[in-house]
Design a protein around this motif. Structure first.
Motif, PDB file in Angstrom:
ATOM      1  N   GLU A   1      -7.733  11.193 -52.541  1.00 22.55           N
ATOM      2  CA  GLU A   1      -8.948  11.060 -53.437  1.00 22.55           C
ATOM      3  C   GLU A   1      -9.769   9.809 -53.047  1.00 22.55           C
ATOM      4  O   GLU A   1     -10.765   9.863 -52.822  1.00 22.55           O
ATOM      5  CB  GLU A   1      -8.734  11.212 -54.885  1.00 22.55           C
ATOM      6  CG  GLU A   1     -10.036  11.075 -55.718  1.00 22.55           C
ATOM      7  CD  GLU A   1      -9.524  11.287 -56.937  1.00 22.55           C
ATOM      8  OE1 GLU A   1     -10.292  11.314 -57.959  1.00 22.55           O
ATOM      9  OE2 GLU A   1      -8.331  11.853 -57.419  1.00 22.55           O
ATOM     10  N   LEU A   2      -8.948   8.846 -52.666  1.00 20.03           N
ATOM     11  CA  LEU A   2      -9.671   7.530 -52.472  1.00 20.03           C
ATOM     12  C   LEU A   2      -9.930   7.256 -51.117  1.00 20.03           C
ATOM     13  O   LEU A   2     -10.624   6.083 -50.689  1.00 20.03           O
ATOM     14  CB  LEU A   2      -8.694   6.390 -53.021  1.00 20.03           C
ATOM     15  CG  LEU A   2      -8.577   6.422 -54.483  1.00 20.03           C
ATOM     16  CD1 LEU A   2      -7.677   5.279 -54.912  1.00 20.03           C
ATOM     17  CD2 LEU A   2      -9.783   6.341 -55.379  1.00 20.03           C
ATOM     18  N   SER A   3      -9.575   8.069 -50.074  1.00 22.12           N
ATOM     19  CA  SER A   3      -9.519   7.825 -48.550  1.00 22.12           C
ATOM     20  C   SER A   3      -9.160   6.756 -48.085  1.00 22.12           C
ATOM     21  O   SER A   3      -9.712   5.946 -47.225  1.00 22.12           O
ATOM     22  CB  SER A   3     -11.317   8.074 -48.181  1.00 22.12           C
ATOM     23  OG  SER A   3     -11.693   9.376 -48.737  1.00 22.12           O
ATOM     24  N   VAL A   4      -7.993   6.019 -48.641  1.00 23.08           N
ATOM     25  CA  VAL A   4      -7.284   4.998 -48.158  1.00 23.08           C
ATOM     26  C   VAL A   4      -5.762   5.081 -48.421  1.00 23.08           C
ATOM     27  O   VAL A   4      -5.382   5.890 -49.062  1.00 23.08           O
ATOM     28  CB  VAL A   4      -7.730   3.760 -49.078  1.00 23.08           C
ATOM     29  CG1 VAL A   4      -9.025   3.399 -48.873  1.00 23.08           C
ATOM     30  CG2 VAL A   4      -7.469   3.881 -50.332  1.00 23.08           C
ATOM     31  N   GLU A   5      -5.076   4.311 -47.500  1.00 25.13           N
ATOM     32  CA  GLU A   5      -3.539   4.428 -47.563  1.00 25.13           C
ATOM     33  C   GLU A   5      -3.373   3.384 -48.622  1.00 25.13           C
ATOM     34  O   GLU A   5      -3.821   1.757 -48.244  1.00 25.13           O
ATOM     35  CB  GLU A   5      -2.895   4.038 -46.196  1.00 25.13           C
ATOM     36  CG  GLU A   5      -3.227   5.357 -45.565  1.00 25.13           C
ATOM     37  CD  GLU A   5      -2.025   5.231 -44.298  1.00 25.13           C
ATOM     38  OE1 GLU A   5      -1.342   4.245 -44.210  1.00 25.13           O
ATOM     39  OE2 GLU A   5      -1.918   6.233 -43.437  1.00 25.13           O
ATOM     40  N   LEU A   6      -2.586   3.444 -49.748  1.00 23.59           N
ATOM     41  CA  LEU A   6      -2.465   2.223 -50.708  1.00 23.59           C
ATOM     42  C   LEU A   6      -1.026   1.520 -50.405  1.00 23.59           C
ATOM     43  O   LEU A   6      -0.958   0.276 -50.914  1.00 23.59           O
ATOM     44  CB  LEU A   6      -2.532   2.755 -52.055  1.00 23.59           C
ATOM     45  CG  LEU A   6      -3.468   3.632 -52.581  1.00 23.59           C
ATOM     46  CD1 LEU A   6      -3.409   4.429 -53.792  1.00 23.59           C
ATOM     47  CD2 LEU A   6      -4.669   2.466 -52.730  1.00 23.59           C
ATOM     48  N   PHE A   7      -0.240   2.130 -49.613  1.00 21.69           N
ATOM     49  CA  PHE A   7       1.164   1.336 -49.205  1.00 21.69           C
ATOM     50  C   PHE A   7       1.203   1.135 -47.769  1.00 21.69           C
ATOM     51  O   PHE A   7       0.849   2.279 -47.042  1.00 21.69           O
ATOM     52  CB  PHE A   7       2.091   2.254 -49.638  1.00 21.69           C
ATOM     53  CG  PHE A   7       2.269   2.083 -51.636  1.00 21.69           C
ATOM     54  CD1 PHE A   7       2.515   0.986 -52.112  1.00 21.69           C
ATOM     55  CD2 PHE A   7       1.682   3.251 -51.828  1.00 21.69           C
ATOM     56  CE1 PHE A   7       2.804   0.812 -53.418  1.00 21.69           C
ATOM     57  CE2 PHE A   7       1.605   3.106 -53.388  1.00 21.69           C
ATOM     58  CZ  PHE A   7       2.207   1.880 -53.865  1.00 21.69           C
ATOM     59  N   ASN A   8       1.925   0.225 -47.244  1.00 21.85           N
ATOM     60  CA  ASN A   8       2.558   0.129 -46.033  1.00 21.85           C
ATOM     61  C   ASN A   8       3.850   0.615 -46.033  1.00 21.85           C
ATOM     62  O   ASN A   8       4.622   0.096 -46.729  1.00 21.85           O
ATOM     63  CB  ASN A   8       2.644  -1.139 -45.420  1.00 21.85           C
ATOM     64  CG  ASN A   8       0.938  -1.608 -45.249  1.00 21.85           C
ATOM     65  OD1 ASN A   8       0.338  -1.077 -44.601  1.00 21.85           O
ATOM     66  ND2 ASN A   8       0.908  -3.042 -45.573  1.00 21.85           N
ATOM     67  N   ARG A   9       4.363   1.692 -45.133  1.00 13.80           N
ATOM     68  CA  ARG A   9       5.613   2.328 -45.463  1.00 13.80           C
ATOM     69  C   ARG A   9       6.491   1.890 -44.229  1.00 13.80           C
ATOM     70  O   ARG A   9       6.229   2.049 -43.355  1.00 13.80           O
ATOM     71  CB  ARG A   9       5.384   3.747 -45.438  1.00 13.80           C
ATOM     72  CG  ARG A   9       4.790   4.403 -46.753  1.00 13.80           C
ATOM     73  CD  ARG A   9       4.200   5.672 -46.681  1.00 13.80           C
ATOM     74  NE  ARG A   9       3.799   6.538 -47.807  1.00 13.80           N
ATOM     75  CZ  ARG A   9       2.457   6.129 -48.319  1.00 13.80           C
ATOM     76  NH1 ARG A   9       1.686   5.320 -47.617  1.00 13.80           N
ATOM     77  NH2 ARG A   9       1.872   6.559 -49.294  1.00 13.80           N
ATOM     78  N   SER A  10       7.695   1.419 -44.525  1.00 16.50           N
ATOM     79  CA  SER A  10       8.646   1.094 -43.649  1.00 16.50           C
ATOM     80  C   SER A  10       9.997   1.591 -44.112  1.00 16.50           C
ATOM     81  O   SER A  10      10.717   1.026 -44.981  1.00 16.50           O
ATOM     82  CB  SER A  10       8.867  -0.620 -43.432  1.00 16.50           C
ATOM     83  OG  SER A  10       9.725  -0.645 -42.558  1.00 16.50           O
ATOM     84  N   GLY A  11      10.537   2.711 -43.867  1.00 13.00           N
ATOM     85  CA  GLY A  11      11.694   3.299 -44.066  1.00 13.00           C
ATOM     86  C   GLY A  11      11.425   3.608 -45.724  1.00 13.00           C
ATOM     87  O   GLY A  11      10.505   4.308 -45.988  1.00 13.00           O
ATOM     88  N   ASN A  12      12.459   3.269 -46.493  1.00 13.32           N
ATOM     89  CA  ASN A  12      12.427   3.331 -47.750  1.00 13.32           C
ATOM     90  C   ASN A  12      11.606   2.423 -48.608  1.00 13.32           C
ATOM     91  O   ASN A  12      11.259   2.383 -49.864  1.00 13.32           O
ATOM     92  CB  ASN A  12      13.713   3.554 -48.480  1.00 13.32           C
ATOM     93  CG  ASN A  12      14.607   5.193 -48.010  1.00 13.32           C
ATOM     94  OD1 ASN A  12      13.888   5.745 -47.778  1.00 13.32           O
ATOM     95  ND2 ASN A  12      15.817   4.813 -47.677  1.00 13.32           N
ATOM     96  N   GLN A  13      11.317   1.175 -47.751  1.00 10.14           N
ATOM     97  CA  GLN A  13      10.591   0.339 -48.647  1.00 10.14           C
ATOM     98  C   GLN A  13       9.065   0.507 -48.511  1.00 10.14           C
ATOM     99  O   GLN A  13       8.483   1.049 -47.376  1.00 10.14           O
ATOM    100  CB  GLN A  13      10.802  -1.127 -47.986  1.00 10.14           C
ATOM    101  CG  GLN A  13      12.301  -1.483 -48.320  1.00 10.14           C
ATOM    102  CD  GLN A  13      12.410  -1.895 -49.713  1.00 10.14           C
ATOM    103  OE1 GLN A  13      13.062  -1.362 -50.351  1.00 10.14           O
ATOM    104  NE2 GLN A  13      11.539  -2.932 -50.209  1.00 10.14           N
ATOM    105  N   LEU A  14       8.391   0.144 -49.581  1.00 10.19           N
ATOM    106  CA  LEU A  14       6.809   0.432 -49.565  1.00 10.19           C
ATOM    107  C   LEU A  14       6.311  -0.945 -50.040  1.00 10.19           C
ATOM    108  O   LEU A  14       6.745  -1.580 -51.074  1.00 10.19           O
ATOM    109  CB  LEU A  14       6.365   1.384 -50.566  1.00 10.19           C
ATOM    110  CG  LEU A  14       6.386   2.817 -50.119  1.00 10.19           C
ATOM    111  CD1 LEU A  14       7.993   3.190 -50.355  1.00 10.19           C
ATOM    112  CD2 LEU A  14       5.485   3.649 -50.918  1.00 10.19           C
ATOM    113  N   THR A  15       5.356  -1.511 -49.403  1.00  7.07           N
ATOM    114  CA  THR A  15       4.520  -2.903 -49.848  1.00  7.07           C
ATOM    115  C   THR A  15       3.003  -2.357 -49.870  1.00  7.07           C
ATOM    116  O   THR A  15       2.542  -1.433 -49.101  1.00  7.07           O
ATOM    117  CB  THR A  15       4.636  -3.637 -48.720  1.00  7.07           C
ATOM    118  OG1 THR A  15       4.229  -3.379 -47.449  1.00  7.07           O
ATOM    119  CG2 THR A  15       6.108  -4.393 -48.894  1.00  7.07           C
ATOM    120  N   LEU A  16       2.182  -3.028 -50.677  1.00  8.57           N
ATOM    121  CA  LEU A  16       0.812  -2.785 -51.025  1.00  8.57           C
ATOM    122  C   LEU A  16       0.169  -3.062 -49.640  1.00  8.57           C
ATOM    123  O   LEU A  16       0.290  -3.987 -49.075  1.00  8.57           O
ATOM    124  CB  LEU A  16       0.547  -3.570 -51.969  1.00  8.57           C
ATOM    125  CG  LEU A  16       0.620  -3.220 -53.218  1.00  8.57           C
ATOM    126  CD1 LEU A  16       0.139  -4.262 -54.436  1.00  8.57           C
ATOM    127  CD2 LEU A  16       0.142  -1.807 -53.669  1.00  8.57           C
TER     128      LEU A  16
END
Length: 292
Positions: free
Chosen positions: A42-57
């Protein structure tokens, strides 16, 4: 965009894990992941950086995190106001306090609270000074009172100073430190220290032990007992130890930072309307601290 999506976003941001966020929110992990993906679409952005099971903003996630939290606080404030209008507000209040002020004072204040505000039930729990702000932020208590070691620019909590409280580096009257005309850092490092410890994960330089040998307590009263019986030294609030100083059971250590001052605060969730009983309690504590 809805509030459940915003809550999911903030909880994942705080925990760094969809699994842990799902556990805290008591919901299905798959449903939570889908909620975040729907919000990102809906916001047309990725809110997290995904690395395996870890997510960072992501940068976009960082940019909207504060506003998202404010939305959740606004929702809580609206619900609280409606509960107050319907007569359901503050039927029960949870209060955390440290033991920097004497137990006799708190016993008297608790009896007066019950007498003057009979429609409200009060639960008063003892906590480490360093944990007070976190207990309020996480919603485990409604209000907290004590020495403020954690002052940060935290949008979740309001700090209301009620007075200054003098913190004294002290030892037993028979401790060799009490006989020294000038105590150096090296002297303190080589002596046993009774130190304050707390559960909050944030590092706090003010609470880190100075001595190479130390024992940690979450209670000033336990620290006091160790100082009196174990030949240790520590930093204690004046209201708690005034009697022992007058009886010459304790001595103030002649060190550069032997005497310091901290704020004694009331901690309140940001946006929460103050309960009349807490206004009264804050006034009583302010009057007590004025004598110090």
């Amino acid at each position: 965009m809805n509030l459940s999506q915003i809550e999911a976003f903030c909880t994942i941001a705080d925990t760094g894990s969809v699994s842990e966020a799902a556990r805290q929110l008591d919901c299905n992990r798959t449903k939570l992941s889908m909620s975040i993906k729907a919000l990102e679409k809906e916001l047309s952005v990725e809110l997290f950086n995904r690395s395996g099971n870890q997510l960072t903003l992501s940068e976009a996630g960082k940019a909207i995190y504060r506003d998202s939290q404010n939305l959740l606080f606004t929702e809580a404030r609206i619900r609280q106001t409606c509960a107050q209008v319907s007569g359901e507000f503050s039927a029960e209040v949870w209060i955390a306090r440290d033991d920097s002020l004497p137990d006799d004072l708190w016993q008297d204040l608790s009896h007066r609270l019950n007498s003057d505000f009979p429609a409200t039930s009060f639960n008063i729990v003892l906590a480490s000074s360093g944990d007070l702000a976190n207990l309020v932020v996480t919603g485990q208590v409604d209000f907290a009172f004590g020495v403020d070691y954690e002052r940060t620019d935290d949008p979740h909590v309001t700090y209301q100073p009620l007075g200054k409280i003098r913190m004294m580096s002290v030892c037993g009257a028979d401790n060799p430190l009490s006989k020294m005309r000038r105590v150096a850092d090296s002297d303190l490092r080589n002596a046993m220290q009774a130190a304050m410890v707390y559960l909050n994960e944030k590092d706090n330089p003010e609470l880190k032990p100075l001595s190479l040998r130390h024992i940690g307590f979450s209670s000033f009263d336990y620290m006091l007992n160790s100082i009196l019986t174990e030949n240790a030294w520590g930093v204690l609030p004046e209201p708690l130890i005034r009697h022992h100083l007058r009886q010459q059971e304790l001595a103030v250590i002649k060190h550069t930072y032997g005497l310091t001052q901290e704020d004694y605060c009331m901690f309140t969730p940001a946006g929460m309307q103050e309960h009349p009983a807490m206004t009264w309690l804050a006034e009583q504590l302010n009057e007590y601290l004025f004598d110090f």
